[in-house]
Scaffold this active site. Structure first.
Site, short mmCIF file in Angstrom:
data_model
loop_
_atom_site.label_atom_id
_atom_site.label_comp_id
_atom_site.label_asym_id
_atom_site.label_seq_id
_atom_site.Cartn_x
_atom_site.Cartn_y
_atom_site.Cartn_z
NE ARG A 27 3.52 -4.59 11.33
CZ ARG A 27 4.19 -5.57 10.75
NH1 ARG A 27 3.72 -6.78 10.77
NH2 ARG A 27 5.28 -5.31 10.13
NE ARG A 31 -0.68 -10.92 8.31
CZ ARG A 31 0.57 -11.25 8.02
NH1 ARG A 31 0.82 -12.05 7.02
NH2 ARG A 31 1.56 -10.83 8.78
NE ARG A 40 -3.47 -8.27 2.99
CZ ARG A 40 -3.19 -9.14 2.05
NH1 ARG A 40 -3.93 -9.22 0.97
NH2 ARG A 40 -2.17 -9.96 2.16
CG ASP A 76 4.80 -1.70 5.11
OD1 ASP A 76 4.30 -2.54 5.87
OD2 ASP A 76 6.01 -1.66 4.83
O1 CP3 Z 1 -1.85 -0.75 12.72
C1 CP3 Z 1 -0.66 -0.44 12.50
O2 CP3 Z 1 0.20 -0.44 13.42
C2 CP3 Z 1 -0.25 -0.01 11.10
C3 CP3 Z 1 0.24 -1.13 10.45
C4 CP3 Z 1 1.67 -1.28 10.02
C5 CP3 Z 1 1.98 -2.05 8.89
N1 CP3 Z 1 3.32 -2.00 8.67
C6 CP3 Z 1 1.01 -2.76 8.09
C7 CP3 Z 1 1.38 -4.11 7.58
C8 CP3 Z 1 2.88 -0.78 10.52
C9 CP3 Z 1 3.12 0.09 11.74
C10 CP3 Z 1 3.91 -1.24 9.65
C11 CP3 Z 1 5.33 -0.89 9.78
C12 CP3 Z 1 6.31 -1.84 9.28
N2 CP3 Z 1 6.33 -2.48 8.08
C13 CP3 Z 1 7.50 -2.17 9.96
C14 CP3 Z 1 7.92 -1.61 11.28
C15 CP3 Z 1 7.09 -2.19 12.36
C16 CP3 Z 1 7.57 -3.52 12.82
O3 CP3 Z 1 6.74 -4.43 12.93
O4 CP3 Z 1 8.77 -3.62 13.13
C17 CP3 Z 1 8.20 -3.09 9.17
C18 CP3 Z 1 9.51 -3.77 9.50
C19 CP3 Z 1 7.47 -3.26 7.95
C20 CP3 Z 1 7.81 -4.08 6.79
C21 CP3 Z 1 6.83 -5.16 6.59
N3 CP3 Z 1 5.55 -4.96 6.08
C22 CP3 Z 1 6.98 -6.54 6.88
C23 CP3 Z 1 8.21 -7.17 7.48
C24 CP3 Z 1 5.77 -7.17 6.52
C25 CP3 Z 1 5.44 -8.62 6.57
C26 CP3 Z 1 4.95 -8.90 7.95
C27 CP3 Z 1 4.28 -10.22 8.05
O5 CP3 Z 1 4.01 -10.57 9.20
O6 CP3 Z 1 3.97 -10.86 7.04
C28 CP3 Z 1 4.88 -6.16 6.06
C29 CP3 Z 1 3.51 -6.36 5.61
C30 CP3 Z 1 2.47 -5.71 6.48
N4 CP3 Z 1 2.51 -4.41 6.84
C31 CP3 Z 1 1.29 -6.32 7.00
C32 CP3 Z 1 0.60 -5.31 7.67
C33 CP3 Z 1 -0.74 -5.43 8.34
C34 CP3 Z 1 0.83 -7.76 6.76
C35 CP3 Z 1 0.41 -7.79 5.31
C36 CP3 Z 1 -0.79 -8.64 5.01
O7 CP3 Z 1 -1.92 -8.21 5.23
O8 CP3 Z 1 -0.59 -9.74 4.47
#
Ligand code: CP3
Length: 345
Positions: A27, A31, A40, A76
């Site tokens: 990640r 944000r 965003r 994602d």
């Molecule tokens: O820079 C990077 O590493 C790439 C970004 C990345 C995202 N999702 C973007 C994202 C990666 C590696 C993921 C993988 C992902 N997505 C996982 C596995 C990684 C982990 O953290 O365990 C999982 C479980 C997801 C599913 C997911 N997507 C969730 C649970 C959420 C909500 C998280 C939150 O904190 O609100 C997302 C949304 C998401 N994916 C965001 C980002 C930057 C936040 C969305 C936003 O901008 O509002």
């Protein structure tokens, strides 16, 4: 600081000595960065993922701002669930939601096949644009969800703490579970192969929530499918296999596959790597919460990890899980500098 870096460098990071310990962060785009929040402000999360120009821009932000040694594709793990017709949405604050979760054996058995080129071709287009913009300065890492973590979202319908529906389904409907996990393993392999075809130079398989399982449940209900996904990949591309809460599962995760095993912060990296065997590389494992403390504390904690690993090739510095959104950007920059400084040889 970092010299010209390429796919060969990435290979070197994972298998042979490099001038310093490479670092990239889970990640690393998100944000906590003002430039991400600016993008965003004009695009919803799914719109951003589906817009290759914007997704490429966000992928590059941390490379430019932080000086990390790899770019992580902005996408994602849940994008491949949308073509299954279950209704995927991202709600502000609550994270992902599946409108029509899989709650019956019939629904699990009849999950449709996914043509990834059709369904998530926008991700592959992002990969091509990022590779072009990077011009081999640093390698690009793609990723996907592992079958268990994807299944948990499909069944629970969103994030969960206990995974009660998933665990009950796994036990009560073993055949439907096997059919669903096989389908998800194949979707995952196709999704990653599409990213590899478009130019990613390593892939990370996220089994983020697999730590909810006992070792015997992992071996029976999960390992065969993660293994199937990994064996389905184009050979020769390094695979990072990651989960959290996995202290008791690591040997089984290694058996499922991966050139690099991702460690969360709940384990001691030195003895854990030794227990796993030095024939596999490891990634990790700073508690991401430490980035909210002072830079002195960050330095102390980073040094503890580097000392434990003692310069052994095959360690990639990373966090034990993703960067928290409350993290000061300056602290992330400080961490990257500290790791490069303390590990340069
Ligand atoms: O820079 C990077 O590493 C790439 C970004 C990345 C995202 N999702 C973007 C994202 C990666 C590696 C993921 C993988 C992902 N997505 C996982 C596995 C990684 C982990 O953290 O365990 C999982 C479980 C997801 C599913 C997911 N997507 C969730 C649970 C959420 C909500 C998280 C939150 O904190 O609100 C997302 C949304 C998401 N994916 C965001 C980002 C930057 C936040 C969305 C936003 O901008 O509002």
């Amino acid at each position: 600081m970092s010299p010209a870096v390429s796919a060969a460098f990435l290979d070197a990071c994972l298998r042979r000595p490099t001038p310093f310990t490479p670092i990239w962060l889970m990640r690393q785009a998100g944000r906590y960065m003002p430039e991400y929040r600016a993008v965003r402000a004009r695009l919803a999360f799914l719109e951003l993922c589906k817009n290759p120009d914007a997704a490429a821009e966000v992928t590059l932000q941390p490379v430019e701002r932080l000086g990390v040694d790899a770019a992580i594709l902005f996408a994602d793990i849940l994008l491949v669930l949308e073509p299954l017709g279950v209704g995927l949405e991202f709600t502000r604050g609550d994270g992902p939601r599946i409108e029509r979760p899989v709650r019956s054996a019939a629904a699990a058995r009849t999950l449709p096949a996914v043509d990834v080129e059709d369904a998530v071709g926008f991700v592959f287009e992002t990969v091509r644009r990022v590779r072009k913009a990077l011009a081999d300065r640093v390698p690009l890492i793609g990723f996907a969800g592992a079958p268990f973590t994807l299944a948990s979202y499909l069944i629970e319908g969103g994030p969960s703490r206990e995974f009660l529906l998933t665990k009950t389904f796994m036990r009560q409907e073993p055949e439907a579970w096997a059919a669903m996990m096989t389908r998800l393993a194949d979707v995952t392999a196709d999704y990653l192969n599409g990213q590899i075809g478009a130019g990613v130079q390593a892939v990370q398989l996220f089994d983020s929530w697999v730590g909810a399982l006992s070792p015997s449940d992992y071996r029976e209900h999960v390992l065969p499918y993660s293994q199937r996904a990994i064996r389905g990949l184009v050979p020769g591309v390094p695979v990072i296999h990651f989960g959290t809460g996995t202290a008791t599962l690591l040997p089984s995760m290694k058996e499922a596959g991966g050139d690099v095993i991702g460690l969360d912060w709940r384990v001691e990296i030195g003895p854990t790597w030794e227990g796993l065997g030095h024939d596999v590389a490891v990634q990790g494992n700073l508690d991401p919460a430490i980035l909210l403390s002072s830079t002195g504390e960050i330095r102390r904690a980073a040094k503890e990890i580097l000392d434990a690993v003692a310069g052994r090739p095959g360690h990639v510095f990373n966090l034990g899980h993703g960067v928290h959104k409350e993290t000061p950007v300056d602290h992330v920059i400080a961490l990257v500098d500290i790791v490069h400084e303390l590990s340069s040889r």
